[in-house]
Design a protein around this motif. Structure first.
Motif, PDB file in Angstrom:
ATOM      1  N   TYR A   1       1.035  -1.781   0.429  1.00 57.17           N
ATOM      2  CA  TYR A   1       0.182  -0.149  -0.215  1.00 57.17           C
ATOM      3  C   TYR A   1       0.995   1.182   0.108  1.00 57.17           C
ATOM      4  O   TYR A   1       0.943   2.056  -0.766  1.00 57.17           O
ATOM      5  N   ALA A   2       1.710   1.282   0.462  1.00 57.84           N
ATOM      6  CA  ALA A   2       2.445   2.436   0.727  1.00 57.84           C
ATOM      7  C   ALA A   2       3.470   2.689  -0.867  1.00 57.84           C
ATOM      8  O   ALA A   2       4.419   3.848  -0.562  1.00 57.84           O
ATOM      9  N   GLY A   3       3.756   1.569  -1.062  1.00 55.13           N
ATOM     10  CA  GLY A   3       4.570   1.843  -2.700  1.00 55.13           C
ATOM     11  C   GLY A   3       5.655   1.742  -2.486  1.00 55.13           C
ATOM     12  O   GLY A   3       6.782   2.214  -2.801  1.00 55.13           O
TER      13      GLY A   3
ATOM     14  N   TYR B   1      11.448  -6.986  -2.700  1.00 51.18           N
ATOM     15  CA  TYR B   1      12.236  -5.758  -2.885  1.00 51.18           C
ATOM     16  C   TYR B   1      12.285  -5.097  -2.420  1.00 51.18           C
ATOM     17  O   TYR B   1      10.934  -4.653  -2.246  1.00 51.18           O
ATOM     18  N   ASN B   2      13.066  -4.189  -1.948  1.00 53.25           N
ATOM     19  CA  ASN B   2      13.013  -3.276  -1.501  1.00 53.25           C
ATOM     20  C   ASN B   2      12.658  -2.514  -3.237  1.00 53.25           C
ATOM     21  O   ASN B   2      13.916  -1.765  -3.534  1.00 53.25           O
ATOM     22  N   ALA B   3      11.651  -1.463  -2.773  1.00 53.29           N
ATOM     23  CA  ALA B   3      11.853   0.017  -4.397  1.00 53.29           C
ATOM     24  C   ALA B   3      12.544   0.910  -4.083  1.00 53.29           C
ATOM     25  O   ALA B   3      13.060   1.379  -5.247  1.00 53.29           O
ATOM     26  N   GLU B   4      13.489   1.018  -2.938  1.00 52.21           N
ATOM     27  CA  GLU B   4      13.634   2.077  -3.166  1.00 52.21           C
ATOM     28  C   GLU B   4      15.584   1.577  -3.190  1.00 52.21           C
ATOM     29  O   GLU B   4      16.383   2.459  -4.043  1.00 52.21           O
ATOM     30  N   THR B   5      16.397   0.338  -1.820  1.00 47.77           N
ATOM     31  CA  THR B   5      17.395   0.544  -2.898  1.00 47.77           C
ATOM     32  C   THR B   5      17.183  -0.718  -4.046  1.00 47.77           C
ATOM     33  O   THR B   5      18.866  -1.344  -4.389  1.00 47.77           O
TER      34      THR B   5
ATOM     35  N   LYS C   1      16.656  -4.035  -3.602  1.00 45.13           N
ATOM     36  CA  LYS C   1      17.629  -5.260  -3.459  1.00 45.13           C
ATOM     37  C   LYS C   1      16.595  -6.563  -2.631  1.00 45.13           C
ATOM     38  O   LYS C   1      15.433  -5.543  -2.414  1.00 45.13           O
ATOM     39  N   CYS C   2      16.479  -7.277  -2.729  1.00 45.64           N
ATOM     40  CA  CYS C   2      15.910  -8.455  -3.112  1.00 45.64           C
ATOM     41  C   CYS C   2      16.284  -8.912  -1.577  1.00 45.64           C
ATOM     42  O   CYS C   2      17.074  -8.789  -0.827  1.00 45.64           O
ATOM     43  N   ILE C   3      14.446  -8.476  -0.811  1.00 41.03           N
ATOM     44  CA  ILE C   3      15.144  -8.371   0.982  1.00 41.03           C
ATOM     45  C   ILE C   3      14.856  -9.680   1.833  1.00 41.03           C
ATOM     46  O   ILE C   3      14.644 -10.363   2.587  1.00 41.03           O
ATOM     47  N   ALA C   4      13.409 -10.290   0.631  1.00 41.79           N
ATOM     48  CA  ALA C   4      13.426 -11.883   1.315  1.00 41.79           C
ATOM     49  C   ALA C   4      12.842 -12.519   0.004  1.00 41.79           C
ATOM     50  O   ALA C   4      12.837 -12.791  -1.362  1.00 41.79           O
ATOM     51  N   LYS C   5      13.351 -14.300   0.359  1.00 40.53           N
ATOM     52  CA  LYS C   5      12.300 -15.314  -0.649  1.00 40.53           C
ATOM     53  C   LYS C   5      11.185 -16.108  -0.177  1.00 40.53           C
ATOM     54  O   LYS C   5      12.076 -16.655   1.449  1.00 40.53           O
ATOM     55  N   LEU C   6      10.720 -16.403  -1.010  1.00 33.88           N
ATOM     56  CA  LEU C   6       9.756 -16.757  -0.612  1.00 33.88           C
ATOM     57  C   LEU C   6       9.309 -18.255  -0.922  1.00 33.88           C
ATOM     58  O   LEU C   6       9.439 -18.634  -1.832  1.00 33.88           O
ATOM     59  N   GLU C   7       9.926 -19.251  -0.227  1.00 29.95           N
ATOM     60  CA  GLU C   7       9.745 -20.786  -0.851  1.00 29.95           C
ATOM     61  C   GLU C   7       9.658 -21.955   0.167  1.00 29.95           C
ATOM     62  O   GLU C   7       8.960 -21.613   1.384  1.00 29.95           O
ATOM     63  N   GLY C   8       8.475 -22.400  -0.848  1.00 27.67           N
ATOM     64  CA  GLY C   8       8.085 -23.346   0.258  1.00 27.67           C
ATOM     65  C   GLY C   8       6.753 -24.163  -0.939  1.00 27.67           C
ATOM     66  O   GLY C   8       6.700 -25.622  -0.547  1.00 27.67           O
ATOM     67  N   HIS C   9       6.404 -22.711  -1.722  1.00 31.33           N
ATOM     68  CA  HIS C   9       5.051 -23.505  -3.241  1.00 31.33           C
ATOM     69  C   HIS C   9       5.850 -24.868  -3.879  1.00 31.33           C
ATOM     70  O   HIS C   9       6.896 -24.969  -3.959  1.00 31.33           O
ATOM     71  N   GLU C  10       4.915 -25.856  -3.734  1.00 33.83           N
ATOM     72  CA  GLU C  10       5.793 -26.961  -5.299  1.00 33.83           C
ATOM     73  C   GLU C  10       5.521 -26.707  -6.321  1.00 33.83           C
ATOM     74  O   GLU C  10       5.877 -27.512  -6.976  1.00 33.83           O
ATOM     75  N   CYS C  11       4.622 -25.595  -7.036  1.00 33.28           N
ATOM     76  CA  CYS C  11       4.301 -25.472  -8.194  1.00 33.28           C
ATOM     77  C   CYS C  11       4.310 -23.972  -8.282  1.00 33.28           C
ATOM     78  O   CYS C  11       5.115 -23.097  -7.704  1.00 33.28           O
ATOM     79  N   GLU C  12       3.903 -23.216  -9.576  1.00 29.41           N
ATOM     80  CA  GLU C  12       4.536 -22.228 -10.207  1.00 29.41           C
ATOM     81  C   GLU C  12       3.233 -20.760  -8.696  1.00 29.41           C
ATOM     82  O   GLU C  12       2.128 -22.155  -8.464  1.00 29.41           O
ATOM     83  N   ILE C  13       3.842 -20.031  -8.825  1.00 30.56           N
ATOM     84  CA  ILE C  13       2.568 -19.033  -7.566  1.00 30.56           C
ATOM     85  C   ILE C  13       2.115 -17.924  -8.900  1.00 30.56           C
ATOM     86  O   ILE C  13       3.015 -17.409  -9.410  1.00 30.56           O
ATOM     87  N   VAL C  14       0.528 -17.964  -8.592  1.00 32.48           N
ATOM     88  CA  VAL C  14      -0.104 -17.518  -9.952  1.00 32.48           C
ATOM     89  C   VAL C  14      -0.030 -15.904  -9.448  1.00 32.48           C
ATOM     90  O   VAL C  14      -0.527 -14.916 -10.284  1.00 32.48           O
ATOM     91  N   LYS C  15      -0.837 -15.751  -8.023  1.00 31.34           N
ATOM     92  CA  LYS C  15      -0.538 -14.492  -7.363  1.00 31.34           C
ATOM     93  C   LYS C  15      -0.133 -14.519  -6.458  1.00 31.34           C
ATOM     94  O   LYS C  15      -0.347 -15.002  -5.936  1.00 31.34           O
ATOM     95  N   VAL C  16       0.136 -12.920  -6.095  1.00 30.04           N
ATOM     96  CA  VAL C  16       0.816 -12.900  -4.209  1.00 30.04           C
ATOM     97  C   VAL C  16       0.226 -11.030  -4.840  1.00 30.04           C
ATOM     98  O   VAL C  16       0.068 -10.463  -5.121  1.00 30.04           O
TER      99      VAL C  16
END
Length: 415
Positions: A313-315, A330-334, A336-351
């Motif tokens: 929401y804050a952009g 990712y941090n929009a300013e830097t 940089k990738c700040i977190a990897k969300l790993e655990g799903h067994e197939c493609e992620i279609v929506k976030v």
């Protein structure tokens, strides 16, 4: 010009000023996108006063009080566990989309059965069935934040505008020469935009029921569109690998965002209209300056197609979902990738982010949705129960209700 009242806006943090000018009631907002629980509230309000004549000395104390209320909200502990409240077999034929109104009191489902249904979230009861399309109802939306109208876009090449209360069809918008696959209201609820396989987007006047302008310029189908917050710009994402930025008033193209090497999957403005994020089948996400149309960064790391992207929401944060089965933050300013969300067994279609921006919801072809901690990347909860791919997920405005839509033909409400 006299101040009438001050209203709180929790997401993104801000204060709405309601004032009278020449006998008319007007509003404007003070965005507090960088507010933190430990921000000095008094110093902040003194800074606001310098640029906002409506915030006078007499109401300073009250504004400080409002800022502190926003800070309390930001500082609240959030260890909510979601439980399945109801599984609804919404339609006989497959679902295409689900969407909440702003409060989350109602949601809508679109389907291959050519209807859109309106549901009461609290009871799980069907309130209305919107009938009239001659083919698949594919794209659906409420005119949030108001929520009194619904737009449905169909493979029958038309878009219909409906009353949320009565189910009456106000207008049928005709003009596209192929299927409508995406649509969006502007925040001001004066326009609805439709994107089509005919390579154009169209803007329609909600009151008059008339086409205002056709946005022509893409060389392949338009599969994503999004207004900015102020409603003077709209972006369209296409299978021609580009995103176009349009002037809503004139229908003229302002910028073409060229850089992706594959079809666009999604595109969105951030809240303050300064940035655009785009996701593509070329495995990357790109960040653009919304005013100049110049590319700021390429966010890499995924090993397969990027299927969805969004801002919080804050952009200030960007989330990506990929066919490689991971999501990233990712941090929009830097950049940089700040977190990897790993655990799903197939493609992620929506976030999507929850309104506070501290939690992410992902929907996957592995039949589960997952909740993640933005700061750590840890999986907080797995929402299980669907028996086929989940293609849609959403939070309500409070962030305490989730809806998931699946190819198993059910949507599930989680509290």
């Amino acid at each position: 010009m006299g101040l009438r009242r001050l209203l709180l806006r929790y997401y993104p943090p801000g204060i709405i000023l309601e004032y009278v000018q020449d006998g008319e009631t007007m509003t404007r907002s003070i965005d507090l996108l960088n507010l933190r629980p430990d921000t000095d509230a008094i110093a902040l309000v003194e800074e606001i006063q310098k640029g906002e004549p409506l915030i006078t000395a007499s109401c300073k104390e009250y504004v400080v009080h409002l800022v502190r209320r926003l800070q309390e909200k930001l500082g609240e502990k959030d260890d909510h566990k979601f439980c399945l409240f109801k599984a609804l077999r919404a339609h006989i034929l497959p679902l295409t989309n689900v969407a909440f109104n702003k409060s989350g009191s109602r949601f809508i489902t679109g389907s291959y059965d050519r209807t859109c249904k309106v549901w009461d979230t609290a009871s799980g009861e069907r309130l209305l069935t919107l009938e009239g399309h001659g083919n698949v109802v594919y794209a659906i939306a409420f005119n949030n934040p108001y929520g009194d109208k619904i737009a449905t876009g169909s493979f029958d090449k038309t878009c219909k505008l409906w009353s949320t209360e009565t189910g009456k069809c106000y207008h049928t918008f005709r003009g596209h020469s192929a299927e409508i696959v995406c649509l969006s209201f502007n925040l001001q609820s004066t326009l609805v935009a439709t994107g089509s396989m005919d390579m154009t987007a169209k803007l329609w006047d909600i009151e008059k029921g008339e086409e205002i302008v056709t946005l022509s310029g893409h060389s392949a189908e338009i599969i994503a569109l999004s207004f900015n917050t102020t409603g003077d710009r709209i972006i369209t994402g296409s299978f021609d690998h580009t995103v176009a930025v349009w002037d809503v008033g004139t229908g003229r193209i302002l910028h073409t965002l060229i850089g992706h090497r594959g079809e666009i999957s999604s595109a969105q403005f951030n809240w303050d209209c300064s940035l655009i994020v785009t996701g593509s089948m070329d495995k990357t996400c790109m960040l653009w300056n919304a005013m100049t149309g110049t590319q700021i960064a390429t966010l890499t790391g995924h090993s397969n197609e990027v299927l969805d992207v969004c801002f919080d929401y804050a952009g200030q944060l960007i989330a990506t979902a990929s066919a490689d089965g991971t999501a990233r933050v990712y941090n929009a300013e830097t950049k940089k990738c700040i977190a990897k969300l790993e655990g799903h067994e197939c493609e992620i279609v929506k976030v999507c982010f929850n309104p506070r921006g501290n939690c992410i919801l992902t929907a996957s072809s592995d039949k589960t949705a997952r909740l993640w901690d933005v700061a750590t990347g840890h999986c907080l909860q797995v929402l299980e129960g669907h028996t086929d791919e989940i293609f849609s997920c959403a939070f309500n405005y409070k962030g305490d209700t989730i809806i998931t839509g699946s190819k198993d033909n059910t949507c599930r409400i989680w509290h």
